[in-house]
Design an enzyme around this catalytic site. Structure first.
Site, PDB file in Angstrom:
ATOM      1  N   GLU A 150      25.762  -0.336  10.204  1.00 23.32           N
ATOM      2  CA  GLU A 150      26.697   0.341  11.104  1.00 23.32           C
ATOM      3  C   GLU A 150      25.846   1.229  11.995  1.00 23.32           C
ATOM      4  OE1 GLU A 150      29.851  -0.412  11.029  1.00 23.32           O
ATOM      5  OE2 GLU A 150      29.713  -1.573   9.179  1.00 23.32           O
ATOM      6  N   LYS A 196      20.520   7.193  -0.644  1.00 25.23           N
ATOM      7  CA  LYS A 196      19.662   8.223  -0.038  1.00 25.23           C
ATOM      8  C   LYS A 196      20.379   8.870   1.133  1.00 25.23           C
ATOM      9  CE  LYS A 196      16.695   8.452   3.235  1.00 25.23           C
ATOM     10  NZ  LYS A 196      17.026   9.796   3.741  1.00 25.23           N
ATOM     11  N   ASP A 228      25.739  22.768   5.813  1.00 28.41           N
ATOM     12  CA  ASP A 228      24.700  21.764   5.961  1.00 28.41           C
ATOM     13  C   ASP A 228      24.701  21.148   7.358  1.00 28.41           C
ATOM     14  OD1 ASP A 228      22.670  20.432   4.786  1.00 28.41           O
ATOM     15  OD2 ASP A 228      23.871  19.332   3.344  1.00 28.41           O
ATOM     16  N   SER A 239      20.746   4.951  13.230  1.00 27.12           N
ATOM     17  CA  SER A 239      20.348   4.568  14.587  1.00 27.12           C
ATOM     18  C   SER A 239      19.934   3.099  14.658  1.00 27.12           C
ATOM     19  CB  SER A 239      19.171   5.443  15.031  1.00 27.12           C
ATOM     20  OG  SER A 239      18.038   5.170  14.225  1.00 27.12           O
ATOM     21  N   GLU A 280      23.015   6.109  23.797  1.00 25.38           N
ATOM     22  CA  GLU A 280      23.761   7.026  22.939  1.00 25.38           C
ATOM     23  C   GLU A 280      23.101   8.411  23.011  1.00 25.38           C
ATOM     24  OE1 GLU A 280      23.602   6.158  18.589  1.00 25.38           O
ATOM     25  OE2 GLU A 280      25.768   6.436  18.749  1.00 25.38           O
ATOM     26  N   CYS A 318      29.364   7.919  15.793  1.00 25.41           N
ATOM     27  CA  CYS A 318      28.882   6.605  16.238  1.00 25.41           C
ATOM     28  C   CYS A 318      29.868   5.964  17.207  1.00 25.41           C
ATOM     29  CB  CYS A 318      28.617   5.696  15.047  1.00 25.41           C
ATOM     30  SG  CYS A 318      29.971   5.620  13.886  1.00 25.41           S
ATOM     31  N   THR A 329      16.175   2.415  13.444  1.00 25.97           N
ATOM     32  CA  THR A 329      16.044   2.383  11.982  1.00 25.97           C
ATOM     33  C   THR A 329      16.794   1.176  11.423  1.00 25.97           C
ATOM     34  OG1 THR A 329      15.783   4.776  11.976  1.00 25.97           O
ATOM     35  CG2 THR A 329      16.294   3.757   9.871  1.00 25.97           C
ATOM     36  N   GLY A 330      17.917   0.830  12.019  1.00 29.21           N
ATOM     37  CA  GLY A 330      18.640  -0.375  11.591  1.00 29.21           C
ATOM     38  C   GLY A 330      17.772  -1.615  11.706  1.00 29.21           C
ATOM     39  N   LYS A 333      14.543  -1.631  11.397  1.00 31.03           N
ATOM     40  CA  LYS A 333      13.599  -1.585  10.257  1.00 31.03           C
ATOM     41  C   LYS A 333      14.268  -2.068   8.973  1.00 31.03           C
ATOM     42  CE  LYS A 333      10.814   2.209  12.008  1.00 31.03           C
ATOM     43  NZ  LYS A 333      10.656   3.656  11.981  1.00 31.03           N
TER      44      LYS A 333
HETATM   45  P1  NAI Z   1      18.102   7.585  11.666  1.00 30.32           P
HETATM   46  O1  NAI Z   1      18.790   6.302  11.842  1.00 30.32           O
HETATM   47  O2  NAI Z   1      16.620   7.550  11.695  1.00 30.32           O
HETATM   48  O3  NAI Z   1      18.555   8.237  10.259  1.00 30.32           O
HETATM   49  C1  NAI Z   1      19.617   7.760   9.474  1.00 30.32           C
HETATM   50  C2  NAI Z   1      19.157   7.607   8.035  1.00 30.32           C
HETATM   51  O4  NAI Z   1      18.087   6.685   7.981  1.00 30.32           O
HETATM   52  C3  NAI Z   1      18.631   8.889   7.396  1.00 30.32           C
HETATM   53  O5  NAI Z   1      19.006   8.923   6.031  1.00 30.32           O
HETATM   54  C4  NAI Z   1      17.130   8.716   7.496  1.00 30.32           C
HETATM   55  O6  NAI Z   1      16.414   9.438   6.517  1.00 30.32           O
HETATM   56  C5  NAI Z   1      16.995   7.231   7.265  1.00 30.32           C
HETATM   57  N1  NAI Z   1      15.753   6.631   7.743  1.00 30.32           N
HETATM   58  C6  NAI Z   1      14.994   6.974   8.824  1.00 30.32           C
HETATM   59  N2  NAI Z   1      13.909   6.185   8.906  1.00 30.32           N
HETATM   60  C7  NAI Z   1      13.958   5.316   7.866  1.00 30.32           C
HETATM   61  C8  NAI Z   1      13.138   4.251   7.403  1.00 30.32           C
HETATM   62  N3  NAI Z   1      12.004   3.924   8.027  1.00 30.32           N
HETATM   63  N4  NAI Z   1      13.508   3.579   6.305  1.00 30.32           N
HETATM   64  C9  NAI Z   1      14.646   3.891   5.665  1.00 30.32           C
HETATM   65  N5  NAI Z   1      15.459   4.903   6.034  1.00 30.32           N
HETATM   66  C10 NAI Z   1      15.127   5.600   7.129  1.00 30.32           C
HETATM   67  O7  NAI Z   1      18.669   8.603  12.739  1.00 30.32           O
HETATM   68  P2  NAI Z   1      18.181  10.083  13.176  1.00 30.32           P
HETATM   69  O8  NAI Z   1      16.718  10.076  13.461  1.00 30.32           O
HETATM   70  O9  NAI Z   1      18.665  11.085  12.211  1.00 30.32           O
HETATM   71  O10 NAI Z   1      18.992  10.283  14.539  1.00 30.32           O
HETATM   72  C11 NAI Z   1      18.520   9.715  15.764  1.00 30.32           C
HETATM   73  C12 NAI Z   1      19.642   9.114  16.572  1.00 30.32           C
HETATM   74  O11 NAI Z   1      20.269   8.081  15.837  1.00 30.32           O
HETATM   75  C13 NAI Z   1      20.790  10.039  16.940  1.00 30.32           C
HETATM   76  O12 NAI Z   1      20.510  10.794  18.067  1.00 30.32           O
HETATM   77  C14 NAI Z   1      21.909   9.052  17.165  1.00 30.32           C
HETATM   78  O13 NAI Z   1      21.832   8.525  18.457  1.00 30.32           O
HETATM   79  C15 NAI Z   1      21.635   7.957  16.173  1.00 30.32           C
HETATM   80  N6  NAI Z   1      22.454   8.095  14.955  1.00 30.32           N
HETATM   81  C16 NAI Z   1      23.544   7.285  14.798  1.00 30.32           C
HETATM   82  C17 NAI Z   1      24.370   7.440  13.721  1.00 30.32           C
HETATM   83  C18 NAI Z   1      25.582   6.588  13.529  1.00 30.32           C
HETATM   84  O14 NAI Z   1      26.501   6.981  12.852  1.00 30.32           O
HETATM   85  N7  NAI Z   1      25.623   5.402  14.068  1.00 30.32           N
HETATM   86  C19 NAI Z   1      24.145   8.491  12.724  1.00 30.32           C
HETATM   87  C20 NAI Z   1      22.940   9.248  12.929  1.00 30.32           C
HETATM   88  C21 NAI Z   1      22.145   9.054  14.026  1.00 30.32           C
HETATM   89 MG    MG Z   2      21.296  21.120   7.804  1.00 28.41          MG
END
Ligand code: NAI
Ligand code: MG
Length: 491
Positions: free
Chosen positions: A252, A177, A91, A231, A385, A286, A234-235, A237
């Site tokens: 986080e 989710k 995955d 990210s 990042e 992260c 999204t945090g 939001k």
């Molecule tokens: P993301 O923050 O958008 O995705 C993380 C989770 O949030 C996923 O489950 C996604 O489906 C969910 N999500 C996205 N939009 C949402 C919304 N409007 N309402 C509720 N849930 C929502 O991150 P993404 O797009 O996968 O990665 C982009 C960047 O974020 C990466 O390049 C990295 O810099 C950062 N990131 C940081 C992480 C960490 O551990 N701090 C983990 C993943 C990404």
């Molecule tokens: Mg995959």
């Protein structure tokens, strides 16, 4: 591979019928499909969690009864460790030994919070010493309610464990989710819940996209607390959605964590920790120490060694033996990382090693481990990042300059210090604005210790007792114990 949602103790189809392709990032093959849940699916799952919380046995159980379930889940995860790790590699792409490490940590997280659920049976009442002796008072903590958990793709099963285990230990019910890129090990939690006969509705797993399923979970009025890892945008939001109903929230988020290497460091050891800090999990961490500050006295020697060791990193399919660096998780992430390197060059940084798609692969999202030097302080690669195997390096002259540069960031998740002078290490640790400080190491993570960031890296702490307290509400219970009448009206 499982291809249904797990809601109210049952495996069900998504209501829209729409499915998400699950892609192996090493081969670009679609090897599974999972439902793209919509707002109605989320409503069903939250309804089940709500019912299990409001009317079910779970929050009313003794901590030790919940602990028995958590321990059984930990045991089941351990029994299935090899198989779960393989699913994680298919995955996510990470090397198999790292995936096995993750799944071991998942089991450990369940065991730890099983113990905590028992211990809190004793600790959850705290007598408050009042000056007014006509009253006695105590603080008790109670399960918070229904949790909406949203997790990313970098440690799919582990980030889910960091939410599920403490939430369940604390007596909450949860709708989780997973990220759309890596939904499969999250669904296995449904199978594990079935195996241990967890009461229906306590744990619900709903796969789907962020903007639809994720947003519906954030907005649902039946959710009491949002627990998010991902990210910063999204945090934000998540916080905005939480604001309407004053939902509890823990975040986080990302980081741009500095690694300070002082002139008295053992160079070989420092190189090893620096590499681990930015190249494990393909740098999709992260807390990755992605900003490297090296004292000028050892700068050239250190970089020479770092470049030589980095050149030896074996790249390939995470299921193959001896691989240290797998593909990035998705095409989007791969393109984003290459674009960030390109931007770094435009901004004036120089490539010491790497910088391109890894050679020898027709398929897969492979990026070379990359070291950028002479990185301008104002550049994107220094400040943002990248979430890939890319480290940005600068020299420094004095301790205070290093601390100043390290703190000059909107993030504050972690920081690492390399020095033999332990007085200096303590002094610098005291000055760094970050939630996690590593001395003479980078990245080790312990279920007992608080995890989370300063500034835009988040709110609240996971793991340890802090993680448990995220899922409890506090109640003051005060009694009037004097035998004299209160006397407000009767005087
Ligand atoms: P993301 O923050 O958008 O995705 C993380 C989770 O949030 C996923 O489950 C996604 O489906 C969910 N999500 C996205 N939009 C949402 C919304 N409007 N309402 C509720 N849930 C929502 O991150 P993404 O797009 O996968 O990665 C982009 C960047 O974020 C990466 O390049 C990295 O810099 C950062 N990131 C940081 C992480 C960490 O551990 N701090 C983990 C993943 C990404
Ligand atoms: Mg995959």
């Amino acid at each position: 591979m499982r291809n249904k949602l797990y809601i109210d103790g049952k495996w069900v189809e998504g209501l829209s019928g729409e499915m998400i392709d699950v892609i192996n990032p090493a081969t670009e093959e679609v090897f599974a499909k999972v439902p793209a849940a919509n707002a109605e699916d989320i409503d069903k799952a939250v309804g089940a969690a709500r019912k299990a919380f409001d009317n079910g046995p779970w929050p009313k159980m003794e901590g030790r009864e919940r602990a028995a379930y958590l321990r059984a889940m930990g045991k089941r995860i351990e029994e299935r460790l090899k198989e779960l790790a393989r699913i994680e590699v298919l995955d996510n792409g990470k090397p198999l030994p790292e995936a096995e490490w993750d799944i071991g940590d998942v089991a450990a997280c369940f065991y730890f919070y099983a113990d905590m659920a028992e211990r809190e049976d004793i600790k959850q009442e705290e007598i408050i010493e009042l000056q007014d002796k006509r009253f006695t008072s105590k603080a008790v903590t109670v399960p918070l309610g229904v949790v909406g958990g949203i997790v990313p793709w970098n440690y799919p099963m582990l980030m889910a464990a960091w939410k599920i285990a403490p939430a369940l230990a604390a007596g909450c019910t949860i709708v989780l989710k997973p990220a759309e890129q890596t939904p499969l090990t999250a669904l296995e939690y449904g199978a594990i819940a079935d195996d241990v006969k967890l009461p229906a509705g306590v744990l619900n797993i709903v796969t789907g996209f962020g903007s639809t399923a994720g947003q519906a979970l954030l907005d649902h009025r039946g959710v009491d607390k949002l627990a998010f890892t991902g990210s910063v945008p999204t945090g934000s939001k998540v916080m905005q959605a939480a604001a309407r109903d004053i939902k509890r929230v823990s975040l986080e988020l990302g980081g741009k964590s500095p690694f300070l290497v002082f002139e008295d460091s053992d160079i070989d050891e420092a190189v090893e920790w620096v590499m681990f800090g930015i190249f494990w999990n393909q740098g999709q961490v992260c807390s990755a120490t992605s900003r490297l500050l090296v004292h000028e006295a050892i700068y050239d020697k250190f970089l020479e060694k770092l470049a030589a060791e980095t050149a030896k990193i074996t790249i390939g399919n995470g299921l193959d033996e001896g691989i240290l660096l797998g593909p990035l998780v998705s095409e989007k992430q791969y393109l984003q990382v290459l674009a960030a390197i390109g931007q770094g060059k435009k901004d004036g940084a120089k490539i010491l090693t790497g910088g391109k798609r890894a050679k020898g692969f027709d398929k897969g999202y492979f990026v070379e481990p990359t070291i950028l030097v002479d990185v301008p302080l104002t550049s994107h690669v220094w400040n943002e990042e990248i979430f890939g195997p890319v480290v940005a390096v600068r020299p420094f002259e004095t301790e205070s300059e290093a601390v100043h540069l390290a703190n000059h960031s909107r993030f504050g998740l972690a920081a690492a210090i390399m020095t033999k002078d332990l007085k200096r290490a303590e002094r610098v640790a005291g000055q760094l604005k970050a939630g996690i400080i590593w001395i003479n190491c980078s990245q080790p993570t312990f279920v007992e210790a608080p995890w989370g960031g300063f500034k835009q890296s988040g709110i609240g702490r996971e793991l340890g007792r802090w993680g448990y307290e995220n899922y409890r509400e506090i109640k003051q219970i005060t009694s009037y114990v004097s035998n004299r009448p209160w006397g407000w009206y009767s005087k």
